[in-house]
Write a protein that holds these residues in place. Structure first.
Motif, PDB file in Angstrom:
ATOM      1  N   ARG A  29      27.858  -0.374   2.017  1.00  0.00           N
ATOM      2  CA  ARG A  29      26.525  -0.389   2.628  1.00  0.00           C
ATOM      3  C   ARG A  29      26.553  -1.017   4.012  1.00  0.00           C
ATOM      4  N   THR A  30      27.607  -1.791   4.309  1.00  0.00           N
ATOM      5  CA  THR A  30      27.729  -2.439   5.619  1.00  0.00           C
ATOM      6  C   THR A  30      29.131  -2.203   6.172  1.00  0.00           C
ATOM      7  N   THR A  31      29.296  -2.504   7.443  1.00  0.00           N
ATOM      8  CA  THR A  31      30.616  -2.396   8.068  1.00  0.00           C
ATOM      9  C   THR A  31      31.611  -3.304   7.359  1.00  0.00           C
ATOM     10  N   ARG A  32      31.174  -4.515   7.017  1.00  0.00           N
ATOM     11  CA  ARG A  32      32.042  -5.464   6.323  1.00  0.00           C
ATOM     12  C   ARG A  32      32.541  -4.873   5.000  1.00  0.00           C
ATOM     13  N   GLU A  33      31.635  -4.273   4.227  1.00  0.00           N
ATOM     14  CA  GLU A  33      32.034  -3.678   2.942  1.00  0.00           C
ATOM     15  C   GLU A  33      32.989  -2.509   3.150  1.00  0.00           C
ATOM     16  N   ASP A 115      27.599  -6.892   9.649  1.00  0.00           N
ATOM     17  CA  ASP A 115      26.539  -6.834   8.658  1.00  0.00           C
ATOM     18  C   ASP A 115      25.525  -5.723   8.927  1.00  0.00           C
ATOM     19  N   ASP A 116      25.837  -4.849   9.892  1.00  0.00           N
ATOM     20  CA  ASP A 116      24.976  -3.697  10.155  1.00  0.00           C
ATOM     21  C   ASP A 116      25.178  -2.655   9.062  1.00  0.00           C
ATOM     22  N   PRO A 117      24.115  -1.962   8.695  1.00  0.00           N
ATOM     23  CA  PRO A 117      24.247  -0.941   7.639  1.00  0.00           C
ATOM     24  C   PRO A 117      25.071   0.258   8.113  1.00  0.00           C
ATOM     25  N   VAL A 118      25.818   0.838   7.198  1.00  0.00           N
ATOM     26  CA  VAL A 118      26.547   2.083   7.467  1.00  0.00           C
ATOM     27  C   VAL A 118      26.116   3.109   6.434  1.00  0.00           C
TER      28      VAL A 118
END
Length: 139
Positions: A29-33, A115-118
């Motif tokens: 759901r995020t860049t980190r994930e 933490d931005d959504p992807v």
């Protein structure tokens, strides 16, 4: 979920690593994930290859030429007993992204902060571009 991942390095005429399918356990759901899931896949695949008792196979002339351009010719065999630490690998990848050492594109769109959504779906293409620091001359 399976996505297609391309790895590229700026300044190279062709991609040294062909695009490959990456199975992800969750839909990021995020860049980190996204980074975490890709690192988990890489570590799992490396550990699987390392656990197999593979003998060295002869390299083709094309493989040698491709590897010589990046400065390392290897058979892809793990000669040591140490396997990568998944947590440390994720930490290193996150730090590298924060430091601007690579960029990620999903399709034609660059992803933003950690933490931005992807928005990535089954079969989408993600491209990781490693940015190379320049040293010496300007050309």
């Amino acid at each position: 979920m399976i996505i297609k991942v391309n790895l590229k390095q700026l300044g190279k005429k062709k991609s040294k690593i062909a695009g490959m399918d990456f199975p992800l356990a969750i839909q990021p759901r995020t860049t980190r994930e996204l980074i975490c899931e890709c690192v988990r896949t890489c570590v799992a695949q490396y550990c699987e290859r390392a656990s197999k008792s593979e003998s060295a196979t002869p390299l083709t002339s094309e493989q040698i030429a491709d590897m010589s351009e990046i400065g390392k010719i290897a058979f892809g065999i793990n000669y040591g007993d140490r396997l990568p630490d998944e947590g440390k690998s994720i930490e290193t990848a996150i730090q590298a992204y924060e430091d601007g050492l690579f960029r990620i594109f999903i399709g034609d769109n660059e992803v933003g902060g950690l933490d931005d959504p992807v928005e990535i779906h089954e079969g989408d293409e993600a491209t990781f571009i490693r940015l190379v620091m320049l040293a010496g001359t300007w050309w």
